[in-house]
Scaffold this active site. Structure first.
Site, short mmCIF file in Angstrom:
data_model
loop_
_atom_site.label_atom_id
_atom_site.label_comp_id
_atom_site.label_asym_id
_atom_site.label_seq_id
_atom_site.Cartn_x
_atom_site.Cartn_y
_atom_site.Cartn_z
N HIS A 65 4.55 -44.14 28.83
CA HIS A 65 4.59 -42.93 27.97
C HIS A 65 4.92 -42.95 26.57
O HIS A 65 5.45 -43.91 26.33
CB HIS A 65 5.67 -41.48 28.83
N CYS A 179 17.23 -41.67 26.45
CA CYS A 179 16.38 -42.94 26.17
C CYS A 179 15.60 -43.10 24.91
O CYS A 179 15.72 -41.74 24.15
CB CYS A 179 15.35 -43.27 27.37
#
Length: 669
Positions: A65, A179
Site C-alpha cells: 500500500h 506505522c
C-alpha cells in the site's frame, strides 16, 4: 466501500510469482478502472513503501500500500494466489493480497474506510470467506462489507451493583499504534491488541495515529489506565499524556504478531510498579516531546532524547569514518604520507604503479570523509523529525564545512534542522496540502531557515569555538603529552559519541591530513581511550553478572566486539541506565589509557578499526597494554560502585538481576 473495490478489481487466480509482479498485476486493473494515472510512477511509490518495512502479515496476508500522486481515487484491488507470494511475513508466503492505493492528501473519510478493512483482516471468518469465494462480484461485496457480519458483544455480563463491579474491575490498558504510512499496520495492530485484550479479560483502548491524523484518547481513560502499550514505527505524538504509568514500547509489527505477550508484559510491569520515564508536555505537538521548563525528571528525559538524536547521526556517520579512514590509512601504508598531495587519479593513473593505487585509495577515502559532517547533521535531524528533516540537515552540515565549523557545526546544524522541521510540522494545514508538505514545503522552508542561521548567525561563532578548542589541545602537546592523553581520554569517554567525544576525535582525525609523529600519537590515544568503555562494561558483566539485568548481560556480550572495533557507543545502554556510576568509571579508565598511550609513544595511522588495525600501530604491545590497564580500572570502579548500591538495597538489586527486560521497553524504576 462501494467506491473502493468492484468486481473488476478482484483477481481470484493471481498468477504472479513475486510481490513486484503481484503489485503490477493488481495495479494494471486499477489503471484499467481509471483509478491510477501512471502505472510505473505508482509502482515506484509502492516499492518505496515496501522498502520501509515488509507488508506481509502472519496468516497469509499481504497488504502492499502507499499514498501516491498517481492515484485519482482511493482504490483497493484484491488478488488470491494459489501458490503464495512472499511479502516478508514470518510465517511464510501470502495467498490473500490487497493492494491499497490512496491519493496524496486523501481525505479522512476514505482513510477511515481503509482502516476498517485492515481491522477486518484480523477476523478469521472474514479471511476464510475470502479464500472460499468463487465469484469476483461476491468477493468484492464481501470486502465492501455488504455481507452481514456478526459482531455481538461476547458473553454479555449481567448488571452488577457498584460494589461488585468495583471488585471485578478489569485491568485497563491504553495503547497507541502507528506505522510510517498509517494506512494498514496502524489499524491492524490496534485490532490485534483489542482482540487479545478481550481474550485475556483486559480492557484495551487504542489510539490510532494514522496518516489521517489522530483522535486523542479521553484524558479520563488515560488517567484510569493501569499500563500503556506503544506499538509504533514513528514517533508517538503527545507522549506526556502517558507519564507516570508502566510502559511497553515496541514496533508496530509486534502489536500485530504478539499482542498477548505485550499485554502480559504490561501487567508484569504494573505489578512490579515500574513507571515509564515519559516527559511531561504542556501542549499539543506532533513530536509529543515537550522540553520546556519542568521538573528535574523532565530535563533528564530531554537529555536522553538528545543523546538519541545525536546517536542517530553518529550511527550513520561511523561507516563513512571506517571506510574512508581505513582507505586513507592503506594509502599511507602503500605510498607514504605525501600521497595525500598526489594529482587526481582521474587525470593521471598508471596501472602498474603502486603510487597510483595508493593515490586512488587516498582519494576514495577522502571522498568518503567529505560526507562525515553532512551525514552527521542530516541523520541527527532525521532522528528528530523523520525524512522531511533530511534535506535541511544535509544542507546545514554542508554549510558547516563551508564556514569551517567542523563537527561542532554539524551537530548544531542537525539539531537546528530537526527543531525547525518539528516546528513546521506543528502548524495545522489543510488536508489537500498534506501530500506536498514532506516533499516540497518542509524541505524548502527548513533549508532556507537553517541555511540562514548557519551562514549568518551561528556558523562563524561555532567555527571560532572549534578553532579555540583545537588550539587549546595543540597547546597541551610536547612536554605535556601525558596531560593531553588524560584530557583526550576523558573527552572520549564522557559522552561516548556525543559532542565532546567528537571534538576529541575530530582533533585526532584532522591531524592525519598532515601527519606528524605527534598527530599519530594523538590518534592512537584517542582510539585506545574510545575502546575502554564498551570493553570495561563487557568485562564487568562477565565477572559480576548479578549486578546487571538480563538485557545488560546480553548487551555485554556484544560490547566485546564493539569495544574491540572502537565503537564507543557500545557502552551507551549501560551509561543511560546508570549514568552516575558508569560514566565516572569509564572516564577514569579512559584517562589512564590515554595517558599510558602517550607515555608509551604509541602511534596510529588509521582513524578507525580498533584491534583490527594493529599492523598500523606503532608500539603495538605497549598500546594493547594501555587499553588493558584502562579497561581493568574502569571495570573495578563500576563493579565497586554498583556493588555498593546493591549492598544498600539488596532486594532491588536482586530484582534487577533476575528481571527479564525487553530491549525495546523504556522504564525507570
Amino acid at each position: 466501500m462501494s467506491e473502493l473495490i468492484t468486481a473488476e478489481l478482484v483477481d481470484l487466480d493471481l498468477s504472479a510469482a513475486t510481490k513486484d509482479a503481484a503489485a503490477r498485476s493488481l495495479a494494471e486493473r486499477m489503471v484499467a478502472a481509471d483509478r491510477v494515472t501512471d502505472l510505473d510512477g505508482f509502482l515506484a511509490d509502492v516499492a518505496a513503501r515496501e522498502a520501509q518495512m515488509p507488508t506481509g502479515l502472519d496468516g497469509g496476508i499481504g497488504i502492499p500500500h502507499c499514498r501516491s500522486e498517481h492515484v485519482s481515487a482511493p482504490t483497493l484491488a484484491f488478488g488470491r494466489s494459489a501458490a503464495g507470494i512472499d511479502f516478508g511475513a514470518a510465517d511464510g508466503p501470502a495467498d490473500l493480497i490487497f493492494l491499497i492505493a490512496a491519493p496524496a492528501g486523501a481525505d479522512d473519510d476514505h482513510l477511515t474506510i481503509l482502516s476498517a478493512l485492515a481491522r477486518r483482516l484480523m477476523d478469521p471468518e472474514f479471511t476464510a470467506a475470502l479464500r472460499a469465494g468463487t465469484d469476483p462480484g461476491a468477493v468484492a461485496a464481501l470486502i465492501r462489507g455488504e455481507e452481514p457480519t456478526e459482531n455481538p458483544d461476547p458473553d454479555p455480563e449481567p448488571e452488577e451493583d457498584d460494589a461488585t463491579a468495583a471488585a471485578a474491575a478489569p485491568f485497563r490498558i491504553v495503547a497507541v499504534t502507528s506505522c510510517p504510512t498509517g494506512i494498514a499496520h496502524t489499524y491492524m495492530a490496534a485490532e490485534s491488541l483489542a482482540a487479545a485484550g478481550r481474550a485475556e479479560g483486559v480492557e484495551v483502548t487504542v489510539e490510532t495515529q494514522g496518516s489521517a491524523g489522530f483522535k486523542k484518547l479521553d484524558p479520563a481513560i488515560v488517567a484510569a489506565a493501569d499500563a500503556v502499550i506503544w506499538a509504533h514505527d514513528v514517533e508517538v505524538r503527545e507522549k506526556g499524556r502517558f507519564r507516570g504509568k508502566p510502559l511497553v514500547d515496541v514496533g508496530v509489527k509486534a502489536g500485530i504478531n504478539r499482542p498477548a505477550e505485550l499485554i502480559a508484559e504490561a501487567r508484569r510491569k504494573a505489578e512490579r510498579g515500574e513507571i515509564a520515564a515519559v516527559s511531561e508536555d504542556g501542549g499539543s505537538t506532533d513530536s509529543g516531546d515537550g522540553d520546556g521548563g519542568g521538573s528535574g525528571a523532565d530535563h533528564a528525559h530531554f537529555g536522553v532524547r538528545l543523546r538519541t538524536y545525536l546517536m542517530s547521526g553518529v550511527s550513520y556517520m561511523v561507516p563513512f569514518v571506517a571506510a574512508g579512514g581505513l582507505l586513507i590509512a592503506l594509502s599511507f601504508a602503500i605510498g607514504g604520507y605525501e600521497i595525500a598531495s598526489a594529482k587526481s587519479v582521474a587525470d593521471h593513473f598508471v596501472w602498474g604503479e603502486a603510487d597510483s593505487w595508493a593515490a586512488l585509495l587516498n582519494q576514495i577515502g577522502s571522498a568518503a570523509f567529505a560526507f562525515l559532517v553532512p551525514v552527521l547533521a542530516g541523520y541527527i535531524a532525521y532522528g528528530m523529525a523523520d525524512r522531511p528533516a533530511l534535506v535541511p540537515g544535509f544542507v546545514g552540515g554542508a554549510i558547516a564545512l563551508t564556514v569551517n565549523a567542523g563537527f561542532l557545526g554539524g551537530l548544531v546544524a542537525g539539531l537546528l534542522a530537526g527543531a525547525v522541521v518539528m516546528a513546521i510540522q506543528r502548524v495545522p494545514v489543510h488536508a489537500t496540502l498534506r501530500g506536498i508538505m514532506p516533499v516540497l514545503v518542509i524541505p524548502l522552508i527548513a533549508s532556507a531557515v537553517v541555511g540562514f542561521l548557519m551562514f549568518i548567525v551561528v556558523g562563524k561563532p561555532i567555527a571560532s569555538l572549534q578553532n579555540a578548542l583545537t588550539d587549546w589541545l595543540n597547546g597541551l602537546s610536547g612536554s605535556n603529552a601525558v596531560i593531553l592523553g588524560v584530557v583526550l581520554g576523558l573527552m572520549m569517554c564522557f559522552d561516548m559519541g556525543g559532542p565532546l567525544n567528537k571534538v576529541a576525535y575530530a582533533f585526532a582525525v584532522g591531524g592525519l591530513a598532515d601527519p606528524t609523529d605527534g598527530s599519530l600519537k594523538v590518534m592512537a590515544a584517542v582510539m585506545a581511550a574510545g575502546m575502554v568503555p564498551p570493553l570495561a562494561m563487557a568485562l564487568a558483566t562477565t565477572v559480576r553478572k548479578k549486578l546487571f539485568t538480563k538485557t545488560e548481560r546480553e548487551n555485554g556480550r556484544a560490547a566485546w566486539v564493539l569495544g574491540a572495533s572502537f565503537i564507543t557507543e557500545g557502552a551507551i545502554p549501560f551509561a543511560a541506565a546508570d549514568p552516575l556510576r558508569v560514566i565516572p568509571s569509564v572516564m577514569a579508565g579512559g584517562a589512564v589509557t590515554g595517558a599510558l598511550s602517550m607515555a608509551f609513544g604509541a602511534t596510529l595511522r588509521a582513524p578507525h578499526g580498533g584491534v583490527f588495525v594493529v599492523p598500523l600501530i606503532g608500539q603495538p604491545f605497549l598500546y594493547l597494554l594501555a587499553i588493558a590497564a584502562g579497561t581493568l580500572v574502569a571495570t573495578a570502579l563500576v563493579v565497586l560502585l554498583k556493588g555498593a548500591r546493591r549492598t544498600a538495597s539488596d532486594p532491588a538489586g536482586e530484582a534487577e538481576a533476575t528481571g527479564s527486560d525487553d530491549s525495546r521497553v523504556t522504564v525507570a524504576a
